[in-house]
Design an enzyme around this catalytic site. Structure first.
Site, PDB file in Angstrom:
ATOM      1  N   LYS A   1       0.819  -1.219   0.000  1.00 15.37           N
ATOM      2  CA  LYS A   1       0.000   0.000   0.000  1.00 15.37           C
ATOM      3  C   LYS A   1       0.851   1.267   0.000  1.00 15.37           C
ATOM      4  CE  LYS A   1      -2.166  -0.703   3.894  1.00 15.37           C
ATOM      5  NZ  LYS A   1      -1.393  -1.867   4.389  1.00 15.37           N
TER       6      LYS A   1
ATOM      7  N   ARG B   1      12.251  -2.444  10.060  1.00 14.15           N
ATOM      8  CA  ARG B   1      11.316  -1.779  10.974  1.00 14.15           C
ATOM      9  C   ARG B   1      11.217  -2.594  12.250  1.00 14.15           C
ATOM     10  NH1 ARG B   1       5.821  -0.038   7.882  1.00 14.15           N
ATOM     11  NH2 ARG B   1       4.961  -0.864   9.812  1.00 14.15           N
TER      12      ARG B   1
ATOM     13  N   ARG C   1      11.610  -7.111   4.401  1.00 14.45           N
ATOM     14  CA  ARG C   1      11.710  -5.740   3.879  1.00 14.45           C
ATOM     15  C   ARG C   1      12.541  -4.842   4.802  1.00 14.45           C
ATOM     16  NH1 ARG C   1       5.859  -2.670   4.666  1.00 14.45           N
ATOM     17  NH2 ARG C   1       5.834  -2.805   6.917  1.00 14.45           N
TER      18      ARG C   1
ATOM     19  N   ARG D   1       0.442  -8.406  13.858  1.00 14.10           N
ATOM     20  CA  ARG D   1      -0.122  -7.348  13.001  1.00 14.10           C
ATOM     21  C   ARG D   1      -1.107  -7.940  11.995  1.00 14.10           C
ATOM     22  NH1 ARG D   1       4.929  -5.000  10.548  1.00 14.10           N
ATOM     23  NH2 ARG D   1       3.552  -3.573   9.434  1.00 14.10           N
TER      24      ARG D   1
ATOM     25  N   ARG E   1      -8.420   1.985   9.776  1.00 21.65           N
ATOM     26  CA  ARG E   1      -8.031   0.624  10.140  1.00 21.65           C
ATOM     27  C   ARG E   1      -9.066  -0.055  11.024  1.00 21.65           C
ATOM     28  NH1 ARG E   1      -2.165   1.166   9.492  1.00 21.65           N
ATOM     29  NH2 ARG E   1      -1.100  -0.810   9.824  1.00 21.65           N
TER      30      ARG E   1
HETATM   31  P1  AMP Z   1       1.844   0.916   9.060  1.00 22.64           P
HETATM   32  O1  AMP Z   1       3.079   1.640   8.688  1.00 22.64           O
HETATM   33  O2  AMP Z   1       0.630   1.406   8.330  1.00 22.64           O
HETATM   34  O3  AMP Z   1       2.002  -0.591   8.972  1.00 22.64           O
HETATM   35  O4  AMP Z   1       1.553   1.251  10.609  1.00 22.64           O
HETATM   36  C1  AMP Z   1       2.481   0.903  11.600  1.00 22.64           C
HETATM   37  C2  AMP Z   1       1.806   0.872  12.958  1.00 22.64           C
HETATM   38  O5  AMP Z   1       1.302   2.186  13.277  1.00 22.64           O
HETATM   39  C3  AMP Z   1       0.602  -0.041  13.075  1.00 22.64           C
HETATM   40  O6  AMP Z   1       0.955  -1.390  13.344  1.00 22.64           O
HETATM   41  C4  AMP Z   1      -0.142   0.595  14.255  1.00 22.64           C
HETATM   42  O7  AMP Z   1       0.491   0.297  15.474  1.00 22.64           O
HETATM   43  C5  AMP Z   1       0.062   2.085  13.971  1.00 22.64           C
HETATM   44  N1  AMP Z   1      -0.997   2.645  13.104  1.00 22.64           N
HETATM   45  C6  AMP Z   1      -0.851   3.148  11.843  1.00 22.64           C
HETATM   46  N2  AMP Z   1      -2.015   3.570  11.352  1.00 22.64           N
HETATM   47  C7  AMP Z   1      -2.947   3.328  12.315  1.00 22.64           C
HETATM   48  C8  AMP Z   1      -4.346   3.519  12.399  1.00 22.64           C
HETATM   49  N3  AMP Z   1      -5.056   4.046  11.377  1.00 22.64           N
HETATM   50  N4  AMP Z   1      -4.972   3.151  13.546  1.00 22.64           N
HETATM   51  C9  AMP Z   1      -4.284   2.632  14.575  1.00 22.64           C
HETATM   52  N5  AMP Z   1      -2.968   2.403  14.560  1.00 22.64           N
HETATM   53  C10 AMP Z   1      -2.288   2.751  13.437  1.00 22.64           C
END
Ligand code: AMP
Length: 222
Positions: A16, A158, A128, A169, A91
């Site tokens: 994404k 990460r 990654r 996750r 989310r």
């Molecule tokens: P991502 O980079 O989108 O995979 O997000 C990394 C982490 O940030 C996620 O595993 C959550 O802990 C937090 N996070 C990102 N976006 C959201 C969201 N919309 N709602 C809640 N937690 C979020």
């Protein structure tokens, strides 16, 4: 001119972020990645970052109130008036309902659901790397000593791409984000994208979906 807002929906590792960046560039609108916003806050050591870090490292979600507040504020900025590409938000169902309300008078809302098989997601996430300075994903062919083409930073894993956290996750995605497909799929502009293809082909499918507006017929074919 009516705004064009796009939601990139799909599990972690579906691509994404990469595709959202490309699409945002093509449409000349900002990409809003809530994960990037949180990682920046963690790096800067702000109160938001301190509150989010533990949850992120455990693969859990930050609270809806906080996330909705962040996105509401970001959407009010001038550069979001022509539209945005959202990556990682909404989310949860409450986030989706809040977003629907925020954009309901702002033009079209396209939802692109990027699908990738589970085993491929685990493989992608655990291998990654991202740039430790600017967060850009490392190209798949990058060697251990290669530097970020955008800012020259080093590539790192990460902290939440570790094996057990990845599984958590993906579980959290299934439980809390998966139901958003049902929330959006009957809408006018919902398209299912096969994310298990080359970057270029996924990008082409996304461009086509946004151009044609997505349709039930297109969804059935994918
Ligand atoms: P991502 O980079 O989108 O995979 O997000 C990394 C982490 O940030 C996620 O595993 C959550 O802990 C937090 N996070 C990102 N976006 C959201 C969201 N919309 N709602 C809640 N937690 C979020």
């Amino acid at each position: 001119m009516r705004a064009l807002n796009v939601i990139m929906l799909g599990p972690p590792g579906a691509g994404k972020g990469t595709q959202a960046a490309r699409l945002a560039r093509d449409l000349a609108v900002p990409k809003i990645s809530t994960g990037d916003i949180l990682r920046e806050a963690v790096q800067a050591g702000t109160p938001l970052g301190l509150a989010a870090k533990g949850l992120m490292d455990a693969g859990r979600l930050v609270s809806d109130d906080i996330m909705i507040g962040i996105v509401r504020e970001r959407l009010q900025r001038e550069d979001a008036r022509r539209g945005v590409v959202l990556d990682g938000f909404p989310r949860t169902l409450p986030q989706a309902v809040a977003l629907d309300e925020m954009v309901k008078t702002a033009g079209e809302l396209h939802v692109l659901f990027v699908k990738v098989p589970f085993d491929e997601l685990v493989r992608r996430l655990t291998t990654r790397r991202i740039c430790g300075s600017c967060g850009t994903n490392a190209p798949p062919e990058a060697g251990p000593d290669d530097r970020c083409p955008t800012c020259g930073g080093r590539f790192v894993q990460r902290t939440d791409d570790d094996g057990e956290v990845v599984k958590e996750r993906l579980r959290v995605y299934e439980r809390q984000t998966g139901p958003l497909v049902a929330h959006y799929e009957s809408g006018a502009h919902f398209t299912c994208i096969d994310g298990n293809q080359s970057l270029e082909r996924v990008a082409d499918d996304i461009r086509r979906a946004v151009r044609t507006g997505g349709s039930a017929e297109e969804m059935r074919r994918t």
